[in-house]
Scaffold this motif. Structure first.
Motif, PDB file in Angstrom:
ATOM      1  N   THR A  31       1.980  -1.353   7.734  1.00  0.00           N
ATOM      2  CA  THR A  31       1.895  -0.452   6.575  1.00  0.00           C
ATOM      3  C   THR A  31       2.315  -1.162   5.291  1.00  0.00           C
ATOM      4  O   THR A  31       3.463  -1.575   5.146  1.00  0.00           O
ATOM      5  N   SER A  34       1.727  -0.105  -0.798  1.00  0.00           N
ATOM      6  CA  SER A  34       0.813   0.722  -1.590  1.00  0.00           C
ATOM      7  C   SER A  34       0.462   2.023  -0.877  1.00  0.00           C
ATOM      8  O   SER A  34       0.232   3.053  -1.510  1.00  0.00           O
ATOM      9  N   TYR A  35       0.433   1.984   0.460  1.00  0.00           N
ATOM     10  CA  TYR A  35       0.095   3.181   1.243  1.00  0.00           C
ATOM     11  C   TYR A  35       1.195   4.232   1.136  1.00  0.00           C
ATOM     12  O   TYR A  35       0.938   5.428   1.191  1.00  0.00           O
ATOM     13  N   ASN A  37       3.179   4.736  -1.471  1.00  0.00           N
ATOM     14  CA  ASN A  37       3.379   5.237  -2.840  1.00  0.00           C
ATOM     15  C   ASN A  37       3.018   6.716  -2.948  1.00  0.00           C
ATOM     16  O   ASN A  37       1.912   7.125  -2.585  1.00  0.00           O
ATOM     17  N   LYS A  39       4.124   9.112  -1.244  1.00  0.00           N
ATOM     18  CA  LYS A  39       4.262   9.859   0.017  1.00  0.00           C
ATOM     19  C   LYS A  39       5.730   9.866   0.446  1.00  0.00           C
ATOM     20  O   LYS A  39       6.451   8.892   0.241  1.00  0.00           O
ATOM     21  N   LYS A 103      -2.587  -0.604   6.946  1.00  0.00           N
ATOM     22  CA  LYS A 103      -2.687   0.634   6.168  1.00  0.00           C
ATOM     23  C   LYS A 103      -2.329   0.301   4.728  1.00  0.00           C
ATOM     24  O   LYS A 103      -1.248  -0.221   4.459  1.00  0.00           O
ATOM     25  N   SER A 105      -3.369   1.533   0.301  1.00  0.00           N
ATOM     26  CA  SER A 105      -4.000   2.515  -0.576  1.00  0.00           C
ATOM     27  C   SER A 105      -5.457   2.144  -0.805  1.00  0.00           C
ATOM     28  O   SER A 105      -5.859   0.990  -0.638  1.00  0.00           O
ATOM     29  N   LYS A 106      -6.254   3.151  -1.191  1.00  0.00           N
ATOM     30  CA  LYS A 106      -7.659   2.897  -1.499  1.00  0.00           C
ATOM     31  C   LYS A 106      -7.790   1.903  -2.652  1.00  0.00           C
ATOM     32  O   LYS A 106      -8.661   1.036  -2.647  1.00  0.00           O
ATOM     33  N   GLU A 108      -5.723  -0.532  -3.486  1.00  0.00           N
ATOM     34  CA  GLU A 108      -5.429  -1.881  -2.993  1.00  0.00           C
ATOM     35  C   GLU A 108      -6.602  -2.427  -2.203  1.00  0.00           C
ATOM     36  O   GLU A 108      -6.976  -3.600  -2.324  1.00  0.00           O
TER      37      GLU A 108
END
Length: 235
Positions: A31, A34-35, A37, A39, A103, A105-106, A108
């Motif tokens: 993970t 960025s994923y 962030n 959350k 995993k 972020s989109k 990234e």
């Protein structure tokens, strides 16, 4: 979704030849920050990277110290630096195909995160830490040595190259002063994820071609291919 994630983890465990008792450790290792962030309660792999770096350093240090008793402290330090450098970790990551499992972020992902050297290298360190926490140092050390054995051999033989363009220049100029030309042949894709294509040549003879998400990366990859072809021709 849970089943799919489980299947993906099992697939990666097969590649790594490791079965985690605590699957959560592997999930965290995969993970990217960025994923997480925005959350809540999402753990990401930066702390594992910190630990994995130390486990990797100690594993390689102990192995080199025990196996290469004729080499000085200075020589061992130099070889270890080549083995644990970002480029070497990136090569391990590519061998595992780790990019598709991370995993992130989109945003990234859209900017080339799945191929980014630093992200892949950091993920390798995080996985090493996860193995260490899950199974202890002995298993982690064996995992490191098993996966880095080719890298170790190349380092001992001084075959690890950090700058392919400089190395190609050195090799070619053994035959005199030669001008090497890098030509950007095309680029494609949106501005945030542009892919560059470069070829390297001498006297209009193309020696290698490379692709990258920056001009610099594509030139390095072209030089790497040229060196690989030359090595194969000389075998």
């Amino acid at each position: 979704m849970i089943v799919k994630q489980g299947i993906i983890l099992e697939e990666l465990e097969e590649k790594l030849k490791v079965c985690f008792k605590d699957k959560e450790l592997l999930k965290v290792a995969l993970t990217h920050s960025s994923y997480a962030n925005g959350k809540k309660n999402i753990k990401f792999n930066e702390r594992l990277e910190f630990l994995g770096d130390s486990v990797l350093q100690l594993s390689i240090s102990e192995y080199l110290f025990s196996k290469y008793t004729n080499k000085s402290e200075g020589e061992l330090t130099k070889r270890r630096a080549l083995i644990v450098c970002e480029n070497s970790l990136h090569e391990i990551a590519k061998r595992w195909g780790i990019g598709r499992y991370i995993k992130m972020s989109k945003g990234e992902e859209l900017t080339g995160g799945r191929e980014r050297v630093s992200i892949l290298a950091d993920c390798v360190e995080a996985i090493i830490a996860a193995v260490y926490i899950d199974s202890g140092f002995q298993v982690a050390k064996e995992f490191v040595i098993d996966n880095f054995k080719d890298t170790i051999e190349k380092a001992i033989k001084n075959k690890i190259i950090l700058d392919y363009k400089t190395k190609l220049q050195e090799v070619m100029q053994k035959n005199g002063d030669i001008s090497i030309e890098y030509v950007l042949t095309k680029h494609e894709g949106p501005p945030h994820r542009r892919k560059f294509y470069t070829q390297v040549s001498v006297d209009d003879k193309v020696l290698g071609k490379g692709i990258g998400y920056s001009k610099k990366e594509s030139e390095q990859n072209a030089a790497q291919e040229a060196l690989k072809k030359m090595e194969e021709e000389n075998e």
